[in-house]
Enzyme design. Structure first.
Site, short mmCIF file in Angstrom:
data_model
loop_
_atom_site.label_atom_id
_atom_site.label_comp_id
_atom_site.label_asym_id
_atom_site.label_seq_id
_atom_site.Cartn_x
_atom_site.Cartn_y
_atom_site.Cartn_z
CG HIS A 112 0.33 6.25 -0.71
ND1 HIS A 112 -0.76 6.72 -1.39
CD2 HIS A 112 -0.18 5.62 0.39
CE1 HIS A 112 -1.87 6.40 -0.75
NE2 HIS A 112 -1.54 5.71 0.32
CG HIS A 138 -1.78 1.19 1.36
ND1 HIS A 138 -3.07 1.22 0.91
CD2 HIS A 138 -1.54 2.43 1.88
CE1 HIS A 138 -3.61 2.41 1.14
NE2 HIS A 138 -2.68 3.16 1.73
CD GLU A 139 1.60 3.58 3.71
OE1 GLU A 139 1.83 4.64 3.09
OE2 GLU A 139 0.56 3.39 4.38
#
Length: 424
Positions: free
Chosen positions: A25, A21-22
Site C-alpha cells: 500500500h 502487505h502494508e
C-alpha cells in the site's frame, strides 16, 4: 531457550507478513504522489515511532495487523475558519507552521485574524494583523500545530481522492499483491530447502520421528533407510511398509536399517493410537529427494499456490454454508498457537506455513467485505462505471459497519480461543 526462539520466530512470521502487505500500500501510494501520514504495524497503544520523509513509522502493541494512513481518506486535520485567530511562522516568505492554540507562547510568529484561507488548492492565508491585511503563501509541506500535535497539510494533489481510479486501485490492491508475491517466494524457498522427489527412487528413508512413540525409543534417526520389514524387502514402496506396520499392532517387528555404510537390525513394536486404525510407530517415511532447479522451483511454487488457494476457498465455502462450528474457527490467539507449534518442527515447516498465511491474508483482504481492501476496490469499480465517485459519507458508513462486524467476530473467536486454552 527453545521457547524464546519459538516465540521470536512466531512474532517474526506475523511481522514480515503484515509489513510486506502494508509496504505494498505504502509504496504505490507514494509512487502516485499521495501523502502517506502513517505506516503502522499493529494496533493499540504506540510502542515506538519515528518520522522520516513526511511519514510516521509506528510499532503498536497488538501484533494483529497494520495500516497505512493516506491523506484524504478520513477527516484528519482541524479546519481553520475565517474570523479565527492563529499564528504563523514564515521561512523564505512562505508559511511553514500554522499554530491554532497557545498563541501567546509562540515565538518568532505573526499573529492575526483569518480573513481567508485555502490550504488545499491555492495554498494561501489572508491575515488581519493589527488592522492590516496580509496575504501569505503557504508551503505545500506546512505543518498545522494544535494540542501539541503537528500535522502536515495535504494539498488537493497529495490526497488519495485526487488520484485517478487506476492509481487508487493500485494503491489498494498492492497490499494483497505483495502477499501473493511473498507466498510464491516462500514456497520457492521451502522447495529449495526440502528438494523434490527423485525419479524412480530405490529406497524409503525415515523423515520425522514423533516423540514418545516406539520409533523414538529405538536406534532410529531421520535419514535412515528402511531396507526390510520382517524380512520383506521395502525398496521404494512406502505404502507396503505402512501396511505391514498397520497389521502388526502390539507385535514386535524386525527391521533392517541402513545408516551410511552401516547396516543393522532393530526390533520395534507398533502401538495402537486412539482414533486411528492399526499399529503406529511414529515415523513419517520419505522418498529420496534432490535439489530443485530454478525452473522446477518456479513450477512447483506455482502448483503450491494453486493447491493452497483451492484449500483456502474450500474453507470459505464451508464457512458460508454453515459447515463450521464456532469451535472450528480460530482468531489471532489460535493462529499464534498453531504457528508456535509449527515453529518447533523446524524452519522448513515454518517457511511453508508462513507462505500459506501470506497467501491467506492476500485472498482474505480481497473479499468484498466492508472495511477490507476488496470492498474498497468494489467502490472504485462503481466509480469507474458511473464516472463519478460514490458519496464518501455513505462509503464511510459501509466501511464502519463492516469494521465493527469484523471486530465483533474477532472478539468472539478470540474469546473462544482463550477459553479453549484455559480449559486445556
Amino acid at each position: 531457550m527453545e521457547m524464546v526462539q519459538v516465540i521470536f520466530l512466531t512474532i517474526l512470521v506475523f511481522f514480515v507478513i503484515v509489513t510486506v502487505h502494508e509496504w505494498g500500500h505504502f509504496y504505490f501510494a507514494k509512487r502516485a504522489g499521495i501523502l502517506v501520514r502513517e505506516f503502522a504495524i499493529g494496533f493499540g497503544p504506540k510502542l515506538f515511532s519515528y518520522t522520516k520523509n513526511e511519514t510516521r513509522y509506528t510499532l503498536r502493541l497488538l501484533p494483529i495487523g497494520g495500516y497505512v494512513r493516506m491523506a484524504g481518506e478520513d477527516p484528519e486535520i482541524v479546519q481553520i475558519q475565517p474570523g479565527q485567530t492563529i499564528a504563523v511562522r514564515l521561512a523564505d516568505e512562505a508559511v511553514t507552521y500554522l499554530y491554532l492554540d497557545q498563541l501567546d507562547s509562540r515565538k518568532n510568529v505573526i499573529r492575526g485574524e483569518v480573513e481567508e484561507i485555502d490550504i488545499e488548492n491555492e495554498l494561501f492565508v489572508k491575515l488581519n494583523v493589527d488592522g492590516d491585511v496580509h496575504r501569505y503563501a503557504v508551503h505545500p509541506q506546512a505543518m498545522m500545530v494544535t494540542k501539541g500535535q503537528e500535522t502536515q497539510i495535504a494539498p488537493k494533489n497529495r490526497q488519495f481522492g485526487s488520484k485517478t481510479v487506476g492509481q487508487r486501485a493500485m494503491s489498494i490492491f498492492a497490499g494483497p499483491m505483495m502477499n501473493f508475491i511473498l507466498a510464491f517466494v516462500l514456497f520457492g524457498v521451502y522447495i529449495q530447502m526440502m528438494g523434490i522427489p527423485v525419479e524412480n527412487p530405490t529406497y524409503v528413508k525415515v523423515g520425522e520421528i514423533t516423540a514418545g512413540m516406539p520409533a523414538s525409543k529405538v536406534d532410529l534417526k531421520p535419514g535412515d533407510i528402511i531396507e526390510t520389514v520382517n524380512g520383506v524387502s521395502i525398496g521404494a514402496d512406502s505404502e507396503k511398509m505402512i501396511a505391514l506396520i498397520l497389521d502388526s499392532a502390539d507385535k514386535p517387528m524386525k527391521w533392517t536399517v541402513l545408516r551410511g555404510d552401516r547396516r543393522f537390525e532393530i526390533e520395534i513394536t507398533p502401538v495402537r493410537v486412539e482414533g486411528a486404525e492399526g499399529g503406529k510407530v511414529g515415523i513419517v517415511p520419505e522418498l529420496p529427494t534432490r535439489t530443485a532447479s530454478i525452473g522446477e522451483t518456479l513450477r512447483y511454487s506455482g502448483k503450491a499456490m494453486v493447491s493452497s488457494t483451492k484449500t483456502i476457498f474450500e474453507g470459505f465455502r464451508k464457512l458460508i454454508f454453515g459447515e463450521f462450528k464456532l469451535d472450528d474457527l480460530g482468531g489471532p490467539v489460535r493462529t499464534f498457537e498453531v504457528t508456535g507449534k509449527i515453529a518447533k518442527q523446524g524452519i522448513e515447516k515454518l517457511t511453508f506455513w508462513a507462505a500459506i498465511l501470506s497467501l491467506y491474508l492476500g485472498i482474505f483482504n480481497l473479499l468484498p467485505i466492508p472495511a477490507l481492501d476488496g470492498s474498497r476496490l468494489v467502490f472504485l469499480g462503481f466509480e469507474a462505471v458511473r464516472g463519478r465517485p460514490v458519496d464518501p459519507n455513505r462509503e464511510s458508513i459501509v466501511h464502519f459497519i463492516g469494521f465493527a462486524m469484523l471486530m465483533l467476530l474477532m472478539l468472539a473467536v478470540t474469546y473462544n480461543d482463550i477459553l479453549r486454552l484455559v480449559k486445556g
